[in-house]
Design a protein around this motif. Sequence first.
Motif, PDB file in Angstrom:
ATOM      1  N   LEU A  88     -28.512  51.486 -11.011  1.00  0.00           N
ATOM      2  CA  LEU A  88     -28.979  50.954  -9.738  1.00  0.00           C
ATOM      3  C   LEU A  88     -28.439  51.823  -8.612  1.00  0.00           C
ATOM      4  CD1 LEU A  88     -30.306  48.590  -8.133  1.00  0.00           C
ATOM      5  CD2 LEU A  88     -28.060  47.484  -8.192  1.00  0.00           C
ATOM      6  N   LEU A  89     -29.293  52.176  -7.652  1.00  0.00           N
ATOM      7  CA  LEU A  89     -28.870  52.963  -6.501  1.00  0.00           C
ATOM      8  C   LEU A  89     -28.743  52.121  -5.246  1.00  0.00           C
ATOM      9  CD1 LEU A  89     -31.072  56.140  -7.079  1.00  0.00           C
ATOM     10  CD2 LEU A  89     -28.621  55.859  -7.567  1.00  0.00           C
ATOM     11  N   VAL A  90     -29.744  51.264  -4.983  1.00  0.00           N
ATOM     12  CA  VAL A  90     -29.791  50.513  -3.732  1.00  0.00           C
ATOM     13  C   VAL A  90     -30.356  49.122  -3.961  1.00  0.00           C
ATOM     14  CG1 VAL A  90     -31.013  50.372  -1.501  1.00  0.00           C
ATOM     15  CG2 VAL A  90     -30.036  52.533  -2.233  1.00  0.00           C
ATOM     16  N   VAL A  91     -29.752  48.151  -3.272  1.00  0.00           N
ATOM     17  CA  VAL A  91     -30.365  46.837  -3.064  1.00  0.00           C
ATOM     18  C   VAL A  91     -30.421  46.656  -1.554  1.00  0.00           C
ATOM     19  CG1 VAL A  91     -30.209  44.344  -3.356  1.00  0.00           C
ATOM     20  CG2 VAL A  91     -29.428  45.847  -5.186  1.00  0.00           C
ATOM     21  N   ASP A  92     -31.612  46.395  -1.035  1.00  0.00           N
ATOM     22  CA  ASP A  92     -31.797  46.243   0.407  1.00  0.00           C
ATOM     23  C   ASP A  92     -32.398  44.869   0.678  1.00  0.00           C
ATOM     24  OD1 ASP A  92     -32.073  46.721   3.131  1.00  0.00           O
ATOM     25  OD2 ASP A  92     -33.738  48.134   2.921  1.00  0.00           O
ATOM     26  N   TRP A  93     -31.677  44.057   1.463  1.00  0.00           N
ATOM     27  CA  TRP A  93     -32.259  42.802   1.933  1.00  0.00           C
ATOM     28  C   TRP A  93     -33.084  43.155   3.159  1.00  0.00           C
ATOM     29  CZ3 TRP A  93     -31.819  40.202   6.629  1.00  0.00           C
ATOM     30  CH2 TRP A  93     -32.463  38.962   6.670  1.00  0.00           C
ATOM     31  N   VAL A  94     -34.373  42.880   3.073  1.00  0.00           N
ATOM     32  CA  VAL A  94     -35.301  43.209   4.146  1.00  0.00           C
ATOM     33  C   VAL A  94     -35.624  41.927   4.906  1.00  0.00           C
ATOM     34  CG1 VAL A  94     -37.549  44.210   4.701  1.00  0.00           C
ATOM     35  CG2 VAL A  94     -36.248  45.071   2.730  1.00  0.00           C
ATOM     36  N   ALA A  95     -35.334  41.920   6.200  1.00  0.00           N
ATOM     37  CA  ALA A  95     -35.557  40.740   7.037  1.00  0.00           C
ATOM     38  C   ALA A  95     -37.051  40.447   7.172  1.00  0.00           C
ATOM     39  CB  ALA A  95     -34.954  40.972   8.415  1.00  0.00           C
ATOM     40  N   PRO A  96     -37.393  39.212   7.499  1.00  0.00           N
ATOM     41  CA  PRO A  96     -38.807  38.900   7.745  1.00  0.00           C
ATOM     42  C   PRO A  96     -39.375  39.843   8.807  1.00  0.00           C
ATOM     43  CG  PRO A  96     -37.482  36.901   7.762  1.00  0.00           C
ATOM     44  CD  PRO A  96     -36.526  38.057   7.720  1.00  0.00           C
ATOM     45  N   HIS A  97     -40.605  40.268   8.577  1.00  0.00           N
ATOM     46  CA  HIS A  97     -41.270  41.145   9.537  1.00  0.00           C
ATOM     47  C   HIS A  97     -42.772  40.945   9.420  1.00  0.00           C
ATOM     48  CE1 HIS A  97     -40.875  43.403   5.786  1.00  0.00           C
ATOM     49  NE2 HIS A  97     -41.963  44.060   6.126  1.00  0.00           N
ATOM     50  N   GLY A  98     -43.430  40.959  10.570  1.00  0.00           N
ATOM     51  CA  GLY A  98     -44.876  40.705  10.565  1.00  0.00           C
ATOM     52  C   GLY A  98     -45.167  39.388   9.868  1.00  0.00           C
ATOM     53  N   PRO A  99     -46.147  39.376   8.979  1.00  0.00           N
ATOM     54  CA  PRO A  99     -46.477  38.142   8.268  1.00  0.00           C
ATOM     55  C   PRO A  99     -45.594  37.883   7.049  1.00  0.00           C
ATOM     56  CG  PRO A  99     -48.003  39.860   7.635  1.00  0.00           C
ATOM     57  CD  PRO A  99     -47.107  40.442   8.707  1.00  0.00           C
ATOM     58  N   TRP A 100     -44.662  38.803   6.762  1.00  0.00           N
ATOM     59  CA  TRP A 100     -43.870  38.725   5.532  1.00  0.00           C
ATOM     60  C   TRP A 100     -42.576  37.960   5.714  1.00  0.00           C
ATOM     61  CZ3 TRP A 100     -46.333  40.177   1.360  1.00  0.00           C
ATOM     62  CH2 TRP A 100     -47.311  41.162   1.439  1.00  0.00           C
ATOM     63  N   ASP A 101     -42.225  37.175   4.703  1.00  0.00           N
ATOM     64  CA  ASP A 101     -40.885  36.598   4.613  1.00  0.00           C
ATOM     65  C   ASP A 101     -39.931  37.710   4.193  1.00  0.00           C
ATOM     66  OD1 ASP A 101     -41.775  34.033   5.213  1.00  0.00           O
ATOM     67  OD2 ASP A 101     -42.087  33.504   3.105  1.00  0.00           O
ATOM     68  N   ASP A 102     -38.665  37.370   4.068  1.00  0.00           N
ATOM     69  CA  ASP A 102     -37.698  38.373   3.635  1.00  0.00           C
ATOM     70  C   ASP A 102     -37.929  38.755   2.177  1.00  0.00           C
ATOM     71  OD1 ASP A 102     -36.745  35.932   2.558  1.00  0.00           O
ATOM     72  OD2 ASP A 102     -34.659  36.536   2.781  1.00  0.00           O
ATOM     73  N   GLN A 103     -37.300  39.849   1.780  1.00  0.00           N
ATOM     74  CA  GLN A 103     -37.426  40.295   0.394  1.00  0.00           C
ATOM     75  C   GLN A 103     -36.175  41.050  -0.023  1.00  0.00           C
ATOM     76  OE1 GLN A 103     -40.738  43.053  -0.034  1.00  0.00           O
ATOM     77  NE2 GLN A 103     -39.411  44.789   0.164  1.00  0.00           N
ATOM     78  N   LEU A 104     -36.034  41.255  -1.308  1.00  0.00           N
ATOM     79  CA  LEU A 104     -35.004  42.117  -1.871  1.00  0.00           C
ATOM     80  C   LEU A 104     -35.710  43.342  -2.433  1.00  0.00           C
ATOM     81  CD1 LEU A 104     -32.832  39.461  -3.716  1.00  0.00           C
ATOM     82  CD2 LEU A 104     -32.280  40.673  -1.600  1.00  0.00           C
ATOM     83  N   ALA A 105     -35.255  44.534  -2.030  1.00  0.00           N
ATOM     84  CA  ALA A 105     -35.861  45.781  -2.482  1.00  0.00           C
ATOM     85  C   ALA A 105     -34.811  46.587  -3.255  1.00  0.00           C
ATOM     86  CB  ALA A 105     -36.378  46.576  -1.293  1.00  0.00           C
ATOM     87  N   PHE A 106     -35.140  46.928  -4.477  1.00  0.00           N
ATOM     88  CA  PHE A 106     -34.249  47.675  -5.358  1.00  0.00           C
ATOM     89  C   PHE A 106     -34.752  49.106  -5.513  1.00  0.00           C
ATOM     90  CE2 PHE A 106     -33.823  43.286  -6.475  1.00  0.00           C
ATOM     91  CZ  PHE A 106     -32.544  43.107  -6.960  1.00  0.00           C
ATOM     92  N   ILE A 107     -33.837  50.048  -5.628  1.00  0.00           N
ATOM     93  CA  ILE A 107     -34.181  51.409  -6.054  1.00  0.00           C
ATOM     94  C   ILE A 107     -33.261  51.749  -7.227  1.00  0.00           C
ATOM     95  CG2 ILE A 107     -34.305  53.863  -5.509  1.00  0.00           C
ATOM     96  CD1 ILE A 107     -34.852  53.137  -2.619  1.00  0.00           C
ATOM     97  N   PHE A 108     -33.888  52.143  -8.337  1.00  0.00           N
ATOM     98  CA  PHE A 108     -33.167  52.524  -9.545  1.00  0.00           C
ATOM     99  C   PHE A 108     -33.207  54.039  -9.718  1.00  0.00           C
ATOM    100  CE2 PHE A 108     -34.476  48.160 -10.360  1.00  0.00           C
ATOM    101  CZ  PHE A 108     -33.322  47.606 -10.887  1.00  0.00           C
ATOM    102  N   ASP A 109     -32.231  54.556 -10.436  1.00  0.00           N
ATOM    103  CA  ASP A 109     -32.199  55.968 -10.789  1.00  0.00           C
ATOM    104  C   ASP A 109     -32.986  56.144 -12.084  1.00  0.00           C
ATOM    105  OD1 ASP A 109     -31.649  58.605 -11.415  1.00  0.00           O
ATOM    106  OD2 ASP A 109     -29.492  58.305 -11.675  1.00  0.00           O
ATOM    107  N   GLY A 110     -34.094  56.875 -12.000  1.00  0.00           N
ATOM    108  CA  GLY A 110     -34.914  57.147 -13.175  1.00  0.00           C
ATOM    109  C   GLY A 110     -34.595  58.475 -13.825  1.00  0.00           C
ATOM    110  N   GLY A 111     -33.614  59.193 -13.291  1.00  0.00           N
ATOM    111  CA  GLY A 111     -33.223  60.452 -13.892  1.00  0.00           C
ATOM    112  C   GLY A 111     -34.226  61.563 -13.638  1.00  0.00           C
ATOM    113  N   MET A 112     -34.258  62.484 -14.581  1.00  0.00           N
ATOM    114  CA  MET A 112     -35.093  63.668 -14.442  1.00  0.00           C
ATOM    115  C   MET A 112     -36.125  63.720 -15.569  1.00  0.00           C
ATOM    116  SD  MET A 112     -33.864  67.639 -14.343  1.00  0.00           S
ATOM    117  CE  MET A 112     -32.588  67.220 -13.169  1.00  0.00           C
ATOM    118  N   LEU A 113     -37.366  63.939 -15.181  1.00  0.00           N
ATOM    119  CA  LEU A 113     -38.414  64.170 -16.171  1.00  0.00           C
ATOM    120  C   LEU A 113     -38.332  65.627 -16.613  1.00  0.00           C
ATOM    121  CD1 LEU A 113     -41.479  62.405 -14.497  1.00  0.00           C
ATOM    122  CD2 LEU A 113     -39.953  61.488 -16.259  1.00  0.00           C
TER     123      LEU A 113
END
Length: 173
Positions: A88-113
Amino acid sequence: MRPTAPDPADTDAWNAYLAEGNARQARKRVAADVLLRDPSGRVLLVNPTYKPGWDLPGGMAEANEPPDATVRRELMEELGVRVTLLGLLVVDWVAPHGPWDDQLAFIFDGGMLNQHQADQLQPQDDELSEAAFVTTTEATGRLQDRMQCRFDHALKALGEGQPLYLRDGVPAL
């Protein structure tokens, strides 16, 4: 005054109590993306057909789907590639914006192809118009602000070997 929870030994009453609480608690939208690199160190970006700007590969979780499974499913559906996530690289709590409620956004390390995988990569469905490996500098010109910030922190986390928790793109801890 709050009612007392039933005795957990009374399985039916306990499950009914938990189900009521589950129905009332907030639900979060979950996005899960992956940082994939080619042998020359470029990063993979995709160009979605349903929104402006480029993005990291990944997408929205389905009901009761773990974020890591979301990334694997989305990569298979959209690009026809399987990867082993390295962390896991990042977990970002994203505040409500526009018509969207809040969310959790993850970024994982997929390595190298490997080079063959990177050369063969192309969109597999109509959600993506393009997929391209780009330098981190080139990524800056293609990513929208919210994703750019998350991307920058994912690169930092990758370099430092330590996942980051963000609140709206800003380190919170």
